[in-house]
Design a protein around this motif. Structure first.
Motif, short mmCIF file in Angstrom:
data_model
loop_
_atom_site.label_atom_id
_atom_site.label_comp_id
_atom_site.label_asym_id
_atom_site.label_seq_id
_atom_site.Cartn_x
_atom_site.Cartn_y
_atom_site.Cartn_z
N GLY A 50 0.92 -0.99 -0.06
CA GLY A 50 -0.02 -0.11 0.08
C GLY A 50 0.91 1.14 -0.09
O GLY A 50 2.05 1.31 0.36
N PRO A 51 0.50 2.54 -0.33
CA PRO A 51 1.29 3.65 -0.42
C PRO A 51 1.92 4.03 0.87
O PRO A 51 3.02 4.43 0.77
N GLU A 52 1.11 4.03 1.95
CA GLU A 52 1.93 4.51 3.11
C GLU A 52 3.04 3.45 3.77
O GLU A 52 4.08 3.80 4.21
N THR A 53 2.56 2.12 3.41
CA THR A 53 3.73 1.22 3.85
C THR A 53 4.68 1.31 2.92
O THR A 53 5.99 1.01 3.48
N ALA A 54 4.48 1.47 1.63
CA ALA A 54 6.02 1.75 0.76
C ALA A 54 6.62 2.70 1.22
O ALA A 54 7.87 2.92 1.29
N PHE A 55 5.97 3.86 1.50
CA PHE A 55 6.77 5.24 2.03
C PHE A 55 7.53 4.77 3.15
O PHE A 55 8.83 5.22 3.45
#
Length: 122
Positions: A48-53
């Motif tokens: 997910g985008p937050e996890t990737a960040f």
């Protein structure tokens, strides 16, 4: 062969919240809870985008080493062993570690997943 998790489902959040003694809405607000999946035949993960960040993973998909490069070095062999076991047989798994992105910045990581493997012998 796929490795995946369903951490964002309401039942799973409610179970985790109950274990740690908080309301599931508080849990969702206090932590990043996103689905992710991995294709074990290629070793590529989609976060997910937050996890990737949080993992410093730019671009999707990413590789397992991209995912764990900021994990606490003391946990790396255990995390890799957990993922290797999940790649070998269909199972549910969990691990916890800390992301250490820079000095003084630590984020706890709790991963819960389920692997679905198929035997390609034939």
């Amino acid at each position: 062969m796929a490795l995946k998790t369903t951490t964002t489902t309401p039942d799973r959040l409610a179970s985790v919240a109950e274990i740690i003694g908080i309301d599931s809405h508080e849990l969702q607000d206090a932590f990043v809870c996103e689905d992710w999946n991995a294709e074990l035949s290629t070793g590529l993960l989609r976060l997910g985008p937050e996890t990737a960040f949080l993992h410093g993973a730019v671009g999707a998909p990413c590789g397992i080493m991209d995912l764990i490069r900021f994990y606490d070095p003391a946990d790396l062999s255990r995390v890799l062993q957990t993922l290797e076991e999940a790649a070998a047989v269909s199972t549910e798994f969990t691990f916890a570690t800390t992301i250490r992105q820079e000095p003084g910045l630590h984020r706890l990581v709790f991963c819960s997943g389920r692997s679905e493997t198929t035997n390609s012998a034939g």
